[in-house]
Design a protein around this motif. Structure first.
Motif, short mmCIF file in Angstrom:
data_model
loop_
_atom_site.label_atom_id
_atom_site.label_comp_id
_atom_site.label_asym_id
_atom_site.label_seq_id
_atom_site.Cartn_x
_atom_site.Cartn_y
_atom_site.Cartn_z
N SER A 132 0.83 -1.35 -0.09
CA SER A 132 0.06 -0.13 0.02
C SER A 132 0.90 1.26 -0.01
CB SER A 132 -1.05 0.01 1.21
OG SER A 132 -1.76 1.36 1.28
N LYS A 133 1.71 1.22 0.86
CA LYS A 133 2.73 2.41 0.91
C LYS A 133 3.68 2.47 -0.40
CE LYS A 133 3.43 2.38 5.89
NZ LYS A 133 4.37 2.30 6.94
N LEU A 134 4.16 1.51 -1.04
CA LEU A 134 4.78 1.52 -2.16
C LEU A 134 3.96 2.13 -3.26
CD1 LEU A 134 6.84 -1.62 -2.34
CD2 LEU A 134 7.90 0.63 -1.76
N SER A 135 2.72 1.64 -3.68
CA SER A 135 1.96 1.89 -4.49
C SER A 135 0.91 2.87 -4.54
CB SER A 135 1.05 0.50 -4.98
OG SER A 135 0.01 0.31 -3.93
N GLY A 136 0.42 3.30 -3.30
CA GLY A 136 -0.33 4.25 -3.21
C GLY A 136 -2.01 3.85 -3.24
N VAL A 137 -1.98 2.56 -3.34
CA VAL A 137 -3.44 1.87 -3.20
C VAL A 137 -3.44 1.56 -1.91
CG1 VAL A 137 -4.55 -0.13 -4.16
CG2 VAL A 137 -3.16 1.21 -5.66
N SER A 138 -5.00 1.80 -1.55
CA SER A 138 -5.21 1.34 0.14
C SER A 138 -4.94 -0.08 0.29
CB SER A 138 -6.55 1.74 0.48
OG SER A 138 -7.56 1.05 0.03
N LYS A 139 -4.47 -0.37 1.51
CA LYS A 139 -4.60 -1.72 2.05
C LYS A 139 -5.78 -2.28 1.85
CE LYS A 139 -3.54 -4.01 6.36
NZ LYS A 139 -5.30 -4.73 6.55
N THR A 140 -7.02 -1.53 2.14
CA THR A 140 -8.35 -2.07 2.17
C THR A 140 -8.60 -2.61 0.58
OG1 THR A 140 -9.33 -0.93 3.81
CG2 THR A 140 -10.83 -1.67 2.39
N GLN A 141 -8.19 -1.82 -0.20
CA GLN A 141 -8.54 -2.13 -1.88
C GLN A 141 -7.62 -3.45 -2.15
OE1 GLN A 141 -8.10 1.26 -4.75
NE2 GLN A 141 -9.36 -0.20 -6.10
N ILE A 142 -6.44 -3.33 -1.77
CA ILE A 142 -5.61 -4.65 -1.96
C ILE A 142 -6.21 -5.75 -1.45
CG2 ILE A 142 -3.36 -5.57 -1.46
CD1 ILE A 142 -2.14 -2.68 -1.56
N ASN A 143 -6.68 -5.71 -0.20
CA ASN A 143 -7.36 -6.94 0.25
C ASN A 143 -8.48 -7.32 -0.58
OD1 ASN A 143 -6.51 -5.82 3.70
ND2 ASN A 143 -5.47 -7.16 2.32
N GLN A 144 -9.37 -6.37 -0.79
CA GLN A 144 -10.50 -6.64 -1.78
C GLN A 144 -10.08 -7.20 -3.05
OE1 GLN A 144 -12.46 -2.66 -1.49
NE2 GLN A 144 -13.81 -3.49 0.08
N ILE A 145 -9.06 -6.77 -3.86
CA ILE A 145 -8.65 -7.33 -5.00
C ILE A 145 -8.16 -8.93 -4.83
CG2 ILE A 145 -6.84 -7.22 -6.77
CD1 ILE A 145 -6.81 -4.06 -6.34
N GLU A 146 -7.34 -8.80 -3.71
CA GLU A 146 -6.88 -10.21 -3.50
C GLU A 146 -7.93 -11.34 -3.16
OE1 GLU A 146 -2.44 -8.98 -1.92
OE2 GLU A 146 -3.82 -9.90 -0.36
N ASP A 147 -9.01 -11.02 -2.73
CA ASP A 147 -10.28 -11.60 -2.26
C ASP A 147 -11.02 -11.83 -3.37
OD1 ASP A 147 -9.12 -12.06 0.37
OD2 ASP A 147 -10.36 -10.52 1.25
N GLY A 148 -11.06 -11.17 -4.60
CA GLY A 148 -11.89 -11.26 -5.58
C GLY A 148 -13.21 -10.32 -5.39
N LYS A 149 -13.01 -9.49 -4.33
CA LYS A 149 -14.55 -8.75 -4.17
C LYS A 149 -14.50 -7.58 -5.08
CE LYS A 149 -14.61 -10.45 0.27
NZ LYS A 149 -14.60 -9.93 1.79
N VAL A 150 -13.34 -6.93 -5.79
CA VAL A 150 -13.58 -5.90 -6.51
C VAL A 150 -12.63 -6.06 -7.84
CG1 VAL A 150 -14.12 -4.23 -4.78
CG2 VAL A 150 -11.84 -4.59 -5.46
N ASN A 151 -13.12 -5.20 -8.77
CA ASN A 151 -12.10 -5.30 -9.97
C ASN A 151 -11.39 -3.95 -10.10
OD1 ASN A 151 -12.65 -7.97 -11.43
ND2 ASN A 151 -14.95 -7.07 -11.84
N PRO A 152 -10.17 -3.98 -10.22
CA PRO A 152 -9.39 -2.75 -9.99
C PRO A 152 -9.43 -2.08 -11.37
CG PRO A 152 -7.79 -4.58 -10.23
CD PRO A 152 -9.22 -5.22 -10.03
N THR A 153 -9.07 -0.58 -11.25
CA THR A 153 -9.28 0.10 -12.40
C THR A 153 -7.67 -0.06 -13.10
OG1 THR A 153 -8.13 2.02 -11.45
CG2 THR A 153 -10.78 1.81 -11.61
#
Length: 77
Positions: free
Chosen positions: A31-52
């Protein structure tokens, strides 16, 4: 008259967790390296959201991999 769909049924599988753990990064560190929130990273990893595309690019730059390495397109039979 029924119109035939030319695009097959498919699903997108994300490889973010595998790539992140191979680099020995926590979700917080990524999250710190990418600027993407930890929550969004977890949601992507869990297959709950499709990232832009922007999010995929931010994550790929932080991980040092091409954006295409972050996902696969699986065609349903």
């Amino acid at each position: 008259m029924e119109v035939e769909t030319l695009i097959p049924e498919y699903r997108i599988e994300y490889h973010l967790y595998d790539l992140r753990t191979r680099k020995n990064l926590t979700d917080r560190e990524l999250s710190k390296l990418s600027g993407v929130s930890k929550t969004q990273i977890n949601q992507i990893e869990d297959g709950k959201v499709n990232p832009t595309i922007r999010t995929l690019c931010s994550l790929s730059l932080a991980l040092g991999v091409p954006p295409g390495d972050l996902f696969s397109i699986l065609i349903n039979p």
